[in-house]
Design a protein around this motif. Sequence first.
Motif, PDB file in Angstrom:
ATOM      1  N   ALA A  34     -21.246   6.865  -0.476  1.00 44.48           N
ATOM      2  CA  ALA A  34     -21.331   8.044  -1.344  1.00 44.48           C
ATOM      3  C   ALA A  34     -22.729   8.140  -1.953  1.00 44.48           C
ATOM      4  O   ALA A  34     -23.342   9.219  -1.994  1.00 44.48           O
ATOM      5  CB  ALA A  34     -20.271   7.963  -2.442  1.00 44.48           C
ATOM      6  N   LEU A  35     -23.243   6.991  -2.407  1.00 50.53           N
ATOM      7  CA  LEU A  35     -24.602   6.989  -2.954  1.00 50.53           C
ATOM      8  C   LEU A  35     -25.622   7.277  -1.859  1.00 50.53           C
ATOM      9  O   LEU A  35     -26.615   7.986  -2.083  1.00 50.53           O
ATOM     10  CB  LEU A  35     -24.886   5.632  -3.600  1.00 50.53           C
ATOM     11  CG  LEU A  35     -23.987   5.251  -4.785  1.00 50.53           C
ATOM     12  CD1 LEU A  35     -24.310   3.843  -5.265  1.00 50.53           C
ATOM     13  CD2 LEU A  35     -24.157   6.247  -5.927  1.00 50.53           C
ATOM     14  N   PRO A  55     -18.376  14.219   9.396  1.00 49.94           N
ATOM     15  CA  PRO A  55     -17.708  14.217   8.089  1.00 49.94           C
ATOM     16  C   PRO A  55     -16.197  14.012   8.192  1.00 49.94           C
ATOM     17  O   PRO A  55     -15.601  13.318   7.349  1.00 49.94           O
ATOM     18  CB  PRO A  55     -18.037  15.609   7.519  1.00 49.94           C
ATOM     19  CG  PRO A  55     -19.215  16.076   8.282  1.00 49.94           C
ATOM     20  CD  PRO A  55     -19.086  15.479   9.646  1.00 49.94           C
ATOM     21  N   VAL A  56     -15.576  14.609   9.212  1.00 56.80           N
ATOM     22  CA  VAL A  56     -14.119  14.489   9.363  1.00 56.80           C
ATOM     23  C   VAL A  56     -13.733  13.067   9.759  1.00 56.80           C
ATOM     24  O   VAL A  56     -12.837  12.458   9.168  1.00 56.80           O
ATOM     25  CB  VAL A  56     -13.603  15.493  10.418  1.00 56.80           C
ATOM     26  CG1 VAL A  56     -12.082  15.365  10.562  1.00 56.80           C
ATOM     27  CG2 VAL A  56     -13.988  16.918  10.033  1.00 56.80           C
ATOM     28  N   PRO A  75     -11.737   5.781   4.285  1.00 53.92           N
ATOM     29  CA  PRO A  75     -11.298   5.405   2.938  1.00 53.92           C
ATOM     30  C   PRO A  75      -9.779   5.315   2.768  1.00 53.92           C
ATOM     31  O   PRO A  75      -9.286   4.319   2.208  1.00 53.92           O
ATOM     32  CB  PRO A  75     -11.908   6.505   2.046  1.00 53.92           C
ATOM     33  CG  PRO A  75     -13.056   7.029   2.822  1.00 53.92           C
ATOM     34  CD  PRO A  75     -12.645   6.944   4.250  1.00 53.92           C
ATOM     35  N   PRO A  76      -8.977   6.308   3.224  1.00 54.59           N
ATOM     36  CA  PRO A  76      -7.526   6.149   3.059  1.00 54.59           C
ATOM     37  C   PRO A  76      -6.969   4.978   3.863  1.00 54.59           C
ATOM     38  O   PRO A  76      -6.022   4.311   3.426  1.00 54.59           O
ATOM     39  CB  PRO A  76      -6.953   7.486   3.554  1.00 54.59           C
ATOM     40  CG  PRO A  76      -8.027   8.117   4.361  1.00 54.59           C
ATOM     41  CD  PRO A  76      -9.310   7.641   3.784  1.00 54.59           C
ATOM     42  N   LEU A  77      -7.555   4.701   5.043  1.00 54.60           N
ATOM     43  CA  LEU A  77      -7.107   3.544   5.818  1.00 54.60           C
ATOM     44  C   LEU A  77      -7.389   2.249   5.070  1.00 54.60           C
ATOM     45  O   LEU A  77      -6.586   1.306   5.097  1.00 54.60           O
ATOM     46  CB  LEU A  77      -7.811   3.523   7.178  1.00 54.60           C
ATOM     47  CG  LEU A  77      -7.019   4.062   8.371  1.00 54.60           C
ATOM     48  CD1 LEU A  77      -7.858   4.002   9.633  1.00 54.60           C
ATOM     49  CD2 LEU A  77      -5.711   3.323   8.558  1.00 54.60           C
ATOM     50  N   ALA A  78      -8.538   2.175   4.404  1.00 54.42           N
ATOM     51  CA  ALA A  78      -8.857   0.983   3.606  1.00 54.42           C
ATOM     52  C   ALA A  78      -7.839   0.805   2.483  1.00 54.42           C
ATOM     53  O   ALA A  78      -7.370  -0.307   2.224  1.00 54.42           O
ATOM     54  CB  ALA A  78     -10.269   1.104   3.027  1.00 54.42           C
ATOM     55  N   PRO A 107     -18.705  12.419  -0.038  1.00 55.03           N
ATOM     56  CA  PRO A 107     -19.060  11.356  -0.988  1.00 55.03           C
ATOM     57  C   PRO A 107     -17.997  11.156  -2.074  1.00 55.03           C
ATOM     58  O   PRO A 107     -17.726  10.016  -2.474  1.00 55.03           O
ATOM     59  CB  PRO A 107     -20.380  11.841  -1.593  1.00 55.03           C
ATOM     60  CG  PRO A 107     -20.939  12.775  -0.597  1.00 55.03           C
ATOM     61  CD  PRO A 107     -19.762  13.442   0.037  1.00 55.03           C
ATOM     62  N   LEU A 108     -17.395  12.267  -2.536  1.00 58.03           N
ATOM     63  CA  LEU A 108     -16.368  12.145  -3.574  1.00 58.03           C
ATOM     64  C   LEU A 108     -15.150  11.386  -3.063  1.00 58.03           C
ATOM     65  O   LEU A 108     -14.561  10.569  -3.789  1.00 58.03           O
ATOM     66  CB  LEU A 108     -15.959  13.532  -4.075  1.00 58.03           C
ATOM     67  CG  LEU A 108     -16.950  14.248  -4.989  1.00 58.03           C
ATOM     68  CD1 LEU A 108     -16.422  15.631  -5.355  1.00 58.03           C
ATOM     69  CD2 LEU A 108     -17.212  13.425  -6.254  1.00 58.03           C
ATOM     70  N   LEU A 109     -14.752  11.634  -1.823  1.00 58.77           N
ATOM     71  CA  LEU A 109     -13.600  10.931  -1.258  1.00 58.77           C
ATOM     72  C   LEU A 109     -13.885   9.433  -1.115  1.00 58.77           C
ATOM     73  O   LEU A 109     -13.045   8.598  -1.437  1.00 58.77           O
ATOM     74  CB  LEU A 109     -13.236  11.537   0.098  1.00 58.77           C
ATOM     75  CG  LEU A 109     -12.578  12.911   0.050  1.00 58.77           C
ATOM     76  CD1 LEU A 109     -12.426  13.492   1.451  1.00 58.77           C
ATOM     77  CD2 LEU A 109     -11.204  12.830  -0.628  1.00 58.77           C
ATOM     78  N   PHE A 110     -15.069   9.098  -0.621  1.00 58.41           N
ATOM     79  CA  PHE A 110     -15.430   7.682  -0.489  1.00 58.41           C
ATOM     80  C   PHE A 110     -15.459   7.006  -1.862  1.00 58.41           C
ATOM     81  O   PHE A 110     -14.895   5.918  -2.044  1.00 58.41           O
ATOM     82  CB  PHE A 110     -16.799   7.552   0.181  1.00 58.41           C
ATOM     83  CG  PHE A 110     -16.725   7.422   1.678  1.00 58.41           C
ATOM     84  CD1 PHE A 110     -16.851   6.186   2.279  1.00 58.41           C
ATOM     85  CD2 PHE A 110     -16.522   8.533   2.479  1.00 58.41           C
ATOM     86  CE1 PHE A 110     -16.781   6.050   3.654  1.00 58.41           C
ATOM     87  CE2 PHE A 110     -16.451   8.420   3.861  1.00 58.41           C
ATOM     88  CZ  PHE A 110     -16.578   7.174   4.454  1.00 58.41           C
ATOM     89  N   ALA A 111     -16.113   7.655  -2.814  1.00 60.73           N
ATOM     90  CA  ALA A 111     -16.206   7.065  -4.153  1.00 60.73           C
ATOM     91  C   ALA A 111     -14.830   6.976  -4.808  1.00 60.73           C
ATOM     92  O   ALA A 111     -14.533   5.997  -5.499  1.00 60.73           O
ATOM     93  CB  ALA A 111     -17.156   7.896  -5.016  1.00 60.73           C
ATOM     94  N   GLY A 112     -13.988   7.985  -4.596  1.00 63.04           N
ATOM     95  CA  GLY A 112     -12.657   7.982  -5.198  1.00 63.04           C
ATOM     96  C   GLY A 112     -11.786   6.851  -4.684  1.00 63.04           C
ATOM     97  O   GLY A 112     -11.153   6.121  -5.462  1.00 63.04           O
TER      98      GLY A 112
END
Length: 345
Positions: A159-160, A60-61, A67-70, A113-118
């Motif tokens: 996330a899904l 998870p870590v 996502p932030p790198l993207a 999942p929330l971080l990826f979706a966000g």
Amino acid sequence: MPMLPIPAFAAIVLAYLAIRTLLSEGRPLLVAFLAACAMQSFLVAMVVGYDMAWLRPVLPVSATVIPPLAWITLQDALISRVPVRHAMLHSATPAFTLFCRIFAPETTDVIVPLLFAGYGSAILYLLHSATDMPLARLDAGRVPRVLWQVLGWALIAPALSDVFIAVAFMTGNEHWAGWLITFSSSLVLVLLGLLSGSPSASGVAGEESAEAGPPPRETSNEDIEILAALEAFLKREPMHLDPNLTLSRLARRLHLPEKRLSMAVNRATGANVSRYVNSWRVRHACKLIEDGANVTSAMLESGFNTKSNFNREFLRETGVPPSQWKQGMQPSSNVTQMSGATKGG
């Protein structure tokens, strides 16, 4: 005979893409992004393919590094250079996940999942709202923008996937989890392969949208003056023949803000800077073809990198394919129409 899990294969390919991007002097952030994806695929392969359960708490870590790198890679490639302090702020994302993993491990199934979706949603919103992409190569067409949109959806997809995995465990179908993880890893591999293969991702920049719309409001005298200055500059210094030309470079040479130049061109011609520059390139190619150059030479010497983009822009500007320009046409009338389309460009 040892088997190679699909996530392990994905890790190898992503590592290759990261090395290729590094050797081709691609943006460091893009290299870091691909390397992070390769590492995540490797960790998934170790846990799912080789039963190294002791690595499972790390997943998870390490996942929330991506996502932030993207996000900052997109900003750095298309919009503006990302300051180090701004990039460092996003390191709080995996740090927060680590905190949750240590002190409230049950929350990570929701947080990740929330971080990826966000972040995926933020990328899609940025691409939708950003009309100007100053660091973009003007000849790239819509492909890089579309690929980044696909990447945004690719961030939402895990996330899904996590939701479906949680449902699988809750319903007693744990054996589904492995297949879901394998499928999501393969999907990310395909999408990242497309992304890294685009000129905007592996090179210096992205692109400005090639769609032209009607002028947002009436042309002002200042817009006309800016367009005249741009035309005079391109006649004096034919920067449009440089395939790596960007809106940022053009605006800097004219001592104008990028957005101001883009708006002036849009209002005065009804086209964006990408299409306007391509009209200059097509006219240059027409003259080369008339002088006896073959189509490929005319394309390369006029600032185009790909035949598909050249053929599309040539057909749009002249009404005929490049191969037919010299045969049975009246070049002067077509050049006049092309000049009228850009108001004297």
